[in-house]
Design a protein around this motif. Structure first.
Motif, PDB file in Angstrom:
ATOM      1  N   ASN A  52      27.609  26.079   1.081  1.00 62.27           N
ATOM      2  CA  ASN A  52      29.531  26.376   0.369  1.00 62.27           C
ATOM      3  C   ASN A  52      30.096  25.232   0.530  1.00 62.27           C
ATOM      4  OD1 ASN A  52      27.789  29.053   1.101  1.00 62.27           O
ATOM      5  ND2 ASN A  52      29.281  29.770   2.807  1.00 62.27           N
TER       6      ASN A  52
ATOM      7  N   LEU B 237      33.344  27.387   9.066  1.00 63.69           N
ATOM      8  CA  LEU B 237      34.172  27.580  10.317  1.00 63.69           C
ATOM      9  C   LEU B 237      33.314  27.052  11.627  1.00 63.69           C
ATOM     10  CD1 LEU B 237      36.937  30.540   8.908  1.00 63.69           C
ATOM     11  CD2 LEU B 237      37.408  28.154   9.083  1.00 63.69           C
TER      12      LEU B 237
ATOM     13  N   GLU C 291      33.464  30.795   5.370  1.00 57.67           N
ATOM     14  CA  GLU C 291      33.217  31.605   6.327  1.00 57.67           C
ATOM     15  C   GLU C 291      32.038  30.525   7.566  1.00 57.67           C
ATOM     16  OE1 GLU C 291      31.173  35.971   7.914  1.00 57.67           O
ATOM     17  OE2 GLU C 291      32.129  35.815   6.396  1.00 57.67           O
ATOM     18  N   PRO C 292      31.143  29.722   6.990  1.00 55.85           N
ATOM     19  CA  PRO C 292      29.941  29.649   7.671  1.00 55.85           C
ATOM     20  C   PRO C 292      30.764  27.578   7.998  1.00 55.85           C
ATOM     21  CG  PRO C 292      29.278  29.881   5.731  1.00 55.85           C
ATOM     22  CD  PRO C 292      30.275  30.770   5.262  1.00 55.85           C
TER      23      PRO C 292
ATOM     24  N   ILE D  55      38.423  31.856  -0.148  1.00 57.04           N
ATOM     25  CA  ILE D  55      37.888  32.273   1.690  1.00 57.04           C
ATOM     26  C   ILE D  55      36.612  32.382   1.889  1.00 57.04           C
ATOM     27  CG2 ILE D  55      39.066  33.697   3.433  1.00 57.04           C
ATOM     28  CD1 ILE D  55      41.490  33.233   1.876  1.00 57.04           C
ATOM     29  N   ASP D  56      35.703  33.512   1.164  1.00 54.94           N
ATOM     30  CA  ASP D  56      34.717  33.953   1.481  1.00 54.94           C
ATOM     31  C   ASP D  56      33.525  32.343   1.832  1.00 54.94           C
ATOM     32  OD1 ASP D  56      34.666  32.886  -1.124  1.00 54.94           O
ATOM     33  OD2 ASP D  56      32.802  34.413  -1.404  1.00 54.94           O
TER      34      ASP D  56
END
Length: 752
Positions: free
Chosen positions: A205, A151, A148-149, A144-145
């Protein structure tokens, strides 16, 4: 002048550019046979194991093998008859196949020696999509980490979609590319410093998520000893590059004396690398294709491979040859396409081919002076189906002069012959989109024009199929109101919206609960609908407790029989199309049935079929007198007496954003994300990102040009294009604009 297969000595590489209709298959087959002919005459040893021929489709491989066999059979009574007999008997072992079948054969032959289970199977499209979806969802839940960017630019569904696309079509590029964070730019990457940092982080990512998802996907497949088609190639590439398997690479390098690659314009850098790895010092390569017919970019094809391979062969002293005679079309159609595409294909870049004129065959017996290229002028796009239908009605049944090919000694000529026009002579081609197709089929049905759709997709969205799947969902969860509505409105029951409103009102007043299932118990209707509703209610009640005791496919078949569904569909379906689709669903369910599979899993697998699996059932054979309708992609490699190209006034698509692979020098790609909002913002910026986005858009435009070329070159006797005078929308990149802005076609427009 001698034909190419007599001129080619087999002593150097050969690159053949073969325009549409120039006899490519005959040329390749003749070269294949000539290689053996030359070897036999010289007393040299050459067997089917030494000559590889790679084609794009299994159908093409079968047709080529059949043609080669026919050519060999012609030599059985001549010189060296005994060796030709031996060659014919060994053709069952010939290396004539698609690239994935070729790779599969190598892995199967050598599997145990290189750590590959020889019992592995090729995954079906549905199984692949199912496993991939699971792998992507698992990856996102575990990392999940990393999301983050991302999203900031995409929602969850879009991230899932982008990762799926990356693994299906771009895994090789993503495994061999440089991220934008690992290169130095001569230009600034982005004018907005903060957004640049965020986009670079999102790109890195995304790449990391791709690696995790790809690994999870491979584990999913490995558990069941499966590989998909692309992974077969990836596996072979990895094995051939590993030092410990150099013996395997050398074995095939020594074995393969000739490698012939057909439809080379539809390949990619992965396939090219495999061919290079298997090429020995004495191996000769023969590439055959047409850059103007490369129309599979959306599947990962890279037309640049074609252009770069041509340069490589030329630089190494190989031979370049252009097939320049069109054996397919009437001379007027050939000339029209020459004049049009000389203006459209301007060249200058590896992904932008240059057009070379084709010469038509000599035509004999000409009496008909009617135009062979017509533009149907339409006031606005909504009128298009009616205008096309009227045109079809105006030509069917009338005498028309068709051409046929006839071989005379050492030349081929076209002979004109008159006969009535039939519906089956006509093919209607369109770019894509079910919306366009539905408008035309509705008008054709109203006017009683017989037609059939080749490879029509959207199978699971059909009312007769969607209703049954909704019924299965209800067996699993009777309180699923969405499934209940779908089932009741479908042909399974046949209620209308007014009936549904009454049912919902009854549900709201129910003492048990507000679900439609509870209201169904006491809800009554009169007449035929009432009987269908009562039967639906009874079958649902009876099979809810039985669902765990039956295989899902058996359950589906039992429900269809209990609901008397097939006879019901037949009553309202004079064409038989709905019944054929029902039977396809039952067959699909049986094929997916596995020991222990649950009802929920069956429905999930059905829903994760890819576009290739979602084709509606075919009813007609080639002998059916009906208009054929298909996408240009389905028509590639085919020809038709009459071709009508519709939907030419398509609108400019907005910059879609997504995954961009930029190649500075044609070697290692540079990867960056390009979300649609950023794409619009920086499209015209003097930044690296702006440059990459513009190049990506140029590639899309060139792909559309090539798609138009494929469409127009399918016609043998008559070519018809629609043209909307008042499109009512921006069509600056539409096919019609490409035709309209070409000066040489102005006379055709005025007299169409």
């Amino acid at each position: 002048m001698k034909p190419l297969w007599e001129e080619y000595t087999g002593k150097n590489d050969l690159f053949i550019s073969a325009g549409a209709g120039t006899g490519k298959t005959h040329t390749i087959s003749s070269i294949y046979v000539s290689l053996f002919d030359r070897a036999f005459r010289r007393g040299q040893k050459l067997g089917v194991e030494n000559v590889v021929t790679i084609t794009y489709t299994r159908k093409a491989a079968r047709e080529m093998k059949k043609k080669i066999v026919e050519m060999i059979e012609e030599k059985l009574t001549g010189e060296n008859a005994h060796v030709w007999h031996q060659l014919l008997s060994s053709m069952i072992f010939a290396w004539i196949s698609t690239i994935d079948s070729f790779a599969n054969r190598i892995l199967t032959e050598s599997g145990l020696l290189v750590g590959v289970d020889p019992g592995f199977r090729i995954s079906s499209e549905s199984r692949m999509r199912y496993s991939l979806h699971r792998a992507v969802l698992w990856t996102l839940s575990e990392h999940i980490d990393l999301m983050e960017p991302l999203l900031f630019f995409y929602d969850i569904d879009q991230i899932v979609s982008k990762l799926t696309e990356a693994i299906v079509h771009h895994r090789y590029n993503l495994l061999t590319c440089k991220s934008i964070t690992r290169i130095d730019f001569e230009l600034p990457f982005h004018n907005n410093t903060e957004e640049e940092k965020l986009l670079k982080k999102a790109t890195d990512n995304f790449h990391e998520l791709f690696l995790h998802a790809y690994e999870a996907y491979l584990q999913e497949l490995d558990r069941e000893k499966l590989m998909d088609f692309t992974e077969v190639l990836m596996k072979l590439r990895r094995i051939l590059k590993e030092p410990e398997h150099e013996w395997l690479r050398e074995r095939y390098r020594n074995q393969f004396k000739y490698i012939i690659v057909d439809e080379f314009q539809d390949t990619n850098f992965l396939q090219k690398e495999i061919i290079d790895l298997l090429r020995g010092p004495e191996t000769k390569i023969i590439y055959v294709g047409d850059a103007k017919q490369s129309i599979y970019r959306f599947r990962g094809a890279e037309v640049e491979v074609f252009s770069q391979a041509k340069k490589e062969i030329e630089a190494s002293g190989g031979s370049l040859h252009q097939l320049s005679v069109n054996f397919r079309s009437h001379p007027d159609i050939v000339e029209f396409n020459n004049r049009l595409f000389e203006k459209i294909f301007t060249g200058g870049k590896d992904y932008a081919p240059l057009y070379s004129r084709l010469a038509p065959l000599h035509l004999e017996g000409v009496e008909d002076s009617r135009k062979r290229v017509n533009l149907l002028l339409i006031e606005k796009p909504s009128d298009e189906p009616e205008v096309v239908a009227e045109f079809i009605e105006s030509i069917v049944g009338r005498e028309f002069e068709f051409v046929r090919r006839e071989k005379r000694s050492d030349e081929v000529v076209l002979i004109a012959e008159r006969r009535p026009m039939r519906y089956s002579d006509i093919a209607v081609l369109y770019r894509k989109g079910r919306g366009t197709l539905q408008k035309f089929t509705r008008v054709f049905e109203e006017r009683r024009i017989p037609y059939y759709v080749v490879g029509e997709t959207g199978f699971f969205d059909l009312p007769e199929i969607e209703g049954l799947i909704a019924f299965l969902k209800l067996l699993n969860n009777p309180l699923d109101d969405s499934a209940m509505v779908s089932a009741l409105l479908s042909p399974v029951v046949g209620l209308n919206l007014d009936d549904l409103v009454l049912l919902k009102q009854s549900a709201r007043s129910s003492m048990i609960g507000n679900a439609l299932f509870y209201a169904l118990k006491d809800f009554e209707l009169e007449g035929e609908k009432g009987k269908r509703l009562a039967l639906f209610r009874e079958v649902l009640r009876r099979y809810i407790p039985l669902k765990a005791m039956m295989k899902p496919s058996e359950l589906l078949e039992a429900v269809v029989e209990e609901l008397n569904y097939e006879p019901r569909l037949a009553r309202f379906d004079t064409s038989g199309r709905k019944v054929a689709n029902l039977r396809k669903l039952l067959a699909t369910a049986r094929n997916l049935d596995e020991t222990g599979i649950s009802l929920r899993e069956l429905m999930r697998r059905l829903r994760h079929f890819g576009p290739e699996d979602e084709e509606q059932a075919a009813l007609e054979s080639e002998e059916t007198d009906a208009v054929q309708m298909m996408t240009v992609h389905k028509a590639k490699g085919l020809e038709f007496p009459v071709v009508i190209v519709i939907d030419t006034s398509w609108s400019v698509r907005e910059t879609k954003g997504g995954l961009i692979f930029h190649r500075e020098d044609g070697s290692e790609p540079i990867f960056t994300l390009s979300p649609s909002e950023i794409s619009k913002e920086v499209e015209n910026d003097e930044t690296f990102l702006g440059k990459a986005i513009r190049e990506d858009m140029e590639r899309e435009i060139e792909e559309e040009k090539r798609t138009l070329y494929v469409a127009l070159t399918r016609a043998v006797d008559l070519l018809v294009l629609t043209f909307a005078i008042n499109p009512g929308r921006d069509v600056t990149r539409g096919w019609s604009q490409a035709v309209y802005k070409t000066p040489e076609t102005s006379d055709d427009r005025k007299t169409a």
